[in-house]
Scaffold this motif. Structure first.
Motif, PDB file in Angstrom:
ATOM      1  N   LYS A  19     -36.860  36.240  -7.023  1.00 22.90           N
ATOM      2  CA  LYS A  19     -38.202  36.175  -6.451  1.00 22.90           C
ATOM      3  C   LYS A  19     -38.133  34.892  -5.654  1.00 22.90           C
ATOM      4  N   ASP A  20     -38.196  33.698  -6.516  1.00 22.28           N
ATOM      5  CA  ASP A  20     -38.260  32.349  -6.011  1.00 22.28           C
ATOM      6  C   ASP A  20     -37.258  32.043  -4.740  1.00 22.28           C
ATOM      7  N   GLN A  21     -36.010  32.787  -4.979  1.00 22.79           N
ATOM      8  CA  GLN A  21     -35.147  32.526  -3.861  1.00 22.79           C
ATOM      9  C   GLN A  21     -35.374  33.149  -2.769  1.00 22.79           C
ATOM     10  N   TRP A  22     -36.171  34.407  -2.654  1.00 25.05           N
ATOM     11  CA  TRP A  22     -36.471  35.169  -1.393  1.00 25.05           C
ATOM     12  C   TRP A  22     -37.592  34.302  -0.958  1.00 25.05           C
ATOM     13  N   MET A  23     -38.473  33.614  -1.728  1.00 27.99           N
ATOM     14  CA  MET A  23     -39.369  33.022  -1.102  1.00 27.99           C
ATOM     15  C   MET A  23     -39.001  31.761  -0.072  1.00 27.99           C
ATOM     16  N   LYS A  24     -37.635  31.322  -0.415  1.00 26.75           N
ATOM     17  CA  LYS A  24     -37.188  30.226   0.427  1.00 26.75           C
ATOM     18  C   LYS A  24     -36.306  30.929   1.988  1.00 26.75           C
ATOM     19  N   ILE A  25     -36.429  32.107   1.881  1.00 27.91           N
ATOM     20  CA  ILE A  25     -35.874  32.498   3.256  1.00 27.91           C
ATOM     21  C   ILE A  25     -37.052  32.362   4.363  1.00 27.91           C
ATOM     22  N   LYS A  26     -36.467  32.369   5.551  1.00 30.20           N
ATOM     23  CA  LYS A  26     -36.820  32.158   6.762  1.00 30.20           C
ATOM     24  C   LYS A  26     -37.654  33.607   6.939  1.00 30.20           C
ATOM     25  N   GLY A  27     -38.670  33.738   7.336  1.00 31.34           N
ATOM     26  CA  GLY A  27     -39.429  34.782   7.593  1.00 31.34           C
ATOM     27  C   GLY A  27     -40.209  35.697   6.478  1.00 31.34           C
ATOM     28  N   VAL A  28     -39.824  35.330   5.122  1.00 26.21           N
ATOM     29  CA  VAL A  28     -40.473  35.847   4.229  1.00 26.21           C
ATOM     30  C   VAL A  28     -42.000  35.201   3.729  1.00 26.21           C
ATOM     31  N   GLU A  29     -42.933  35.946   3.748  1.00 22.40           N
ATOM     32  CA  GLU A  29     -44.263  35.161   3.639  1.00 22.40           C
ATOM     33  C   GLU A  29     -44.807  35.341   2.237  1.00 22.40           C
ATOM     34  N   HIS A  30     -44.556  36.630   1.270  1.00 25.53           N
ATOM     35  CA  HIS A  30     -45.020  36.985  -0.014  1.00 25.53           C
ATOM     36  C   HIS A  30     -44.026  37.842  -0.524  1.00 25.53           C
ATOM     37  N   VAL A  31     -43.771  37.657  -1.890  1.00 28.16           N
ATOM     38  CA  VAL A  31     -42.947  38.365  -2.803  1.00 28.16           C
ATOM     39  C   VAL A  31     -43.752  38.769  -4.061  1.00 28.16           C
ATOM     40  N   SER A  32     -43.725  39.899  -4.399  1.00 24.27           N
ATOM     41  CA  SER A  32     -44.396  40.224  -5.596  1.00 24.27           C
ATOM     42  C   SER A  32     -43.492  41.296  -6.244  1.00 24.27           C
ATOM     43  N   ALA A  33     -43.578  41.127  -7.770  1.00 23.11           N
ATOM     44  CA  ALA A  33     -43.040  42.132  -8.517  1.00 23.11           C
ATOM     45  C   ALA A  33     -43.736  43.334  -9.269  1.00 23.11           C
ATOM     46  N   VAL A  34     -43.536  44.179  -9.190  1.00 28.15           N
ATOM     47  CA  VAL A  34     -44.333  45.403  -9.664  1.00 28.15           C
ATOM     48  C   VAL A  34     -43.560  46.427 -10.609  1.00 28.15           C
ATOM     49  N   SER A  35     -44.178  47.348 -11.218  1.00 21.23           N
ATOM     50  CA  SER A  35     -43.434  48.015 -12.168  1.00 21.23           C
ATOM     51  C   SER A  35     -42.906  49.489 -11.183  1.00 21.23           C
ATOM     52  N   GLY A  36     -43.637  49.864 -10.087  1.00 22.05           N
ATOM     53  CA  GLY A  36     -43.212  50.759  -9.308  1.00 22.05           C
ATOM     54  C   GLY A  36     -43.991  50.619  -7.812  1.00 22.05           C
ATOM     55  N   SER A  37     -43.653  51.491  -7.047  1.00 22.04           N
ATOM     56  CA  SER A  37     -44.676  51.717  -5.885  1.00 22.04           C
ATOM     57  C   SER A  37     -46.018  52.388  -6.162  1.00 22.04           C
ATOM     58  N   PHE A  38     -47.041  51.479  -5.703  1.00 22.73           N
ATOM     59  CA  PHE A  38     -48.407  52.093  -5.943  1.00 22.73           C
ATOM     60  C   PHE A  38     -48.770  53.260  -5.152  1.00 22.73           C
ATOM     61  N   ILE A  39     -47.933  53.621  -4.382  1.00 24.54           N
ATOM     62  CA  ILE A  39     -48.140  54.681  -3.365  1.00 24.54           C
ATOM     63  C   ILE A  39     -47.843  55.985  -4.095  1.00 24.54           C
ATOM     64  N   ASP A  40     -46.800  56.188  -4.614  1.00 22.40           N
ATOM     65  CA  ASP A  40     -46.247  57.302  -5.237  1.00 22.40           C
ATOM     66  C   ASP A  40     -45.703  57.194  -6.636  1.00 22.40           C
ATOM     67  N   ASN A  41     -45.729  56.275  -6.995  1.00 17.67           N
ATOM     68  CA  ASN A  41     -44.992  55.828  -8.560  1.00 17.67           C
ATOM     69  C   ASN A  41     -45.986  55.463  -9.295  1.00 17.67           C
ATOM     70  N   ASN A  42     -47.006  55.698  -9.416  1.00 14.58           N
ATOM     71  CA  ASN A  42     -48.002  55.421 -10.351  1.00 14.58           C
ATOM     72  C   ASN A  42     -48.170  55.990 -11.689  1.00 14.58           C
ATOM     73  N   TRP A  43     -48.512  55.384 -12.741  1.00 15.18           N
ATOM     74  CA  TRP A  43     -48.780  56.083 -13.992  1.00 15.18           C
ATOM     75  C   TRP A  43     -50.331  56.487 -14.234  1.00 15.18           C
ATOM     76  N   PRO A  44     -50.391  57.575 -14.621  1.00 13.96           N
ATOM     77  CA  PRO A  44     -51.871  58.160 -14.861  1.00 13.96           C
ATOM     78  C   PRO A  44     -52.135  57.809 -16.214  1.00 13.96           C
ATOM     79  N   TRP A  45     -53.411  57.152 -16.394  1.00 13.04           N
ATOM     80  CA  TRP A  45     -53.885  56.812 -17.746  1.00 13.04           C
ATOM     81  C   TRP A  45     -55.379  57.713 -17.851  1.00 13.04           C
ATOM     82  N   GLN A  46     -55.571  57.999 -19.211  1.00 17.17           N
ATOM     83  CA  GLN A  46     -56.905  58.530 -19.523  1.00 17.17           C
ATOM     84  C   GLN A  46     -57.618  57.345 -19.992  1.00 17.17           C
ATOM     85  N   LEU A  47     -58.675  56.942 -19.569  1.00 20.73           N
ATOM     86  CA  LEU A  47     -59.473  55.756 -19.899  1.00 20.73           C
ATOM     87  C   LEU A  47     -61.000  56.143 -20.140  1.00 20.73           C
ATOM     88  N   ALA A  48     -61.777  55.418 -20.613  1.00 21.93           N
ATOM     89  CA  ALA A  48     -63.236  55.526 -20.878  1.00 21.93           C
ATOM     90  C   ALA A  48     -63.879  54.337 -21.249  1.00 21.93           C
TER      91      ALA A  48
END
Length: 168
Positions: free
Chosen positions: A1-30
């Protein structure tokens, strides 16, 4: 991640557990005696909100030193706050999951932030409830925001760093 931030053209990098569009976990919460609601969620690092251009409506982001697997902080979207029936002040409130049959305990989560609603599925669908947790050690996916200039070269540089650090 830190190495990618040094590359010209990269503005942001984030680590996540999966795609929030189609690979999210359903939780039951109250929240305090209310009925359990299904809330989708993923684990994210401290750079996710800025990488995705999300706006905190209230509260704060995760702190870098609290991003670990056993952290119990969460950031909800506005829809989750409404569907769970959480009254103001939201920040500092606790929500919980059902009792785990193995441990005999519920998981309690402390709300530290609320983001403005966003679409995480088809734009034809209503916006659903969503929750973010700190990513900890579960860094399976990286989201990279580029500036749009020299994309082919930037992607080639990203791939080179990936190949040098992640064995096939």
């Amino acid at each position: 991640k830190d190495q990618w931030m040094k590359i010209k053209g990269v503005e942001h990098v984030s680590a996540v557990s999966g795609s929030f569009i189609d690979n999210n976990w359903p939780w039951q919460l109250a929240y305090q005696g209310s009925n359990f609601q299904v809330v989708s969620g993923i684990a994210v690092d401290t750079d996710f909100l800025s990488t995705m251009g999300m706006t905190l409506k209230e509260g704060r982001n995760f702190f870098a030193d609290t991003v670990k697997d056993d952290n119990r902080e969460v950031i909800l979207n506005e829809t989750a706050v409404r569907s769970l029936g959480i009254p103001k002040p939201v920040i500092g409130s606790r929500i919980f999951s059902p009792v785990n049959p193995k441990s005999g305990k519920a998981t309690y989560l402390n709300i530290v932030g609320v983001v403005k609603d966003f679409h995480f599925s088809s734009l034809k669908n209503e916006i659903g409830s969503f929750m973010f947790q700190p990513v900890g050690l579960k860094k399976w996916v990286f989201m990279v925001q580029l500036d749009g200039v020299g994309i082919s070269e930037t992607i080639g540089s990203l791939k080179s760093v990936w190949d040098a650090n992640i064995p096939s």
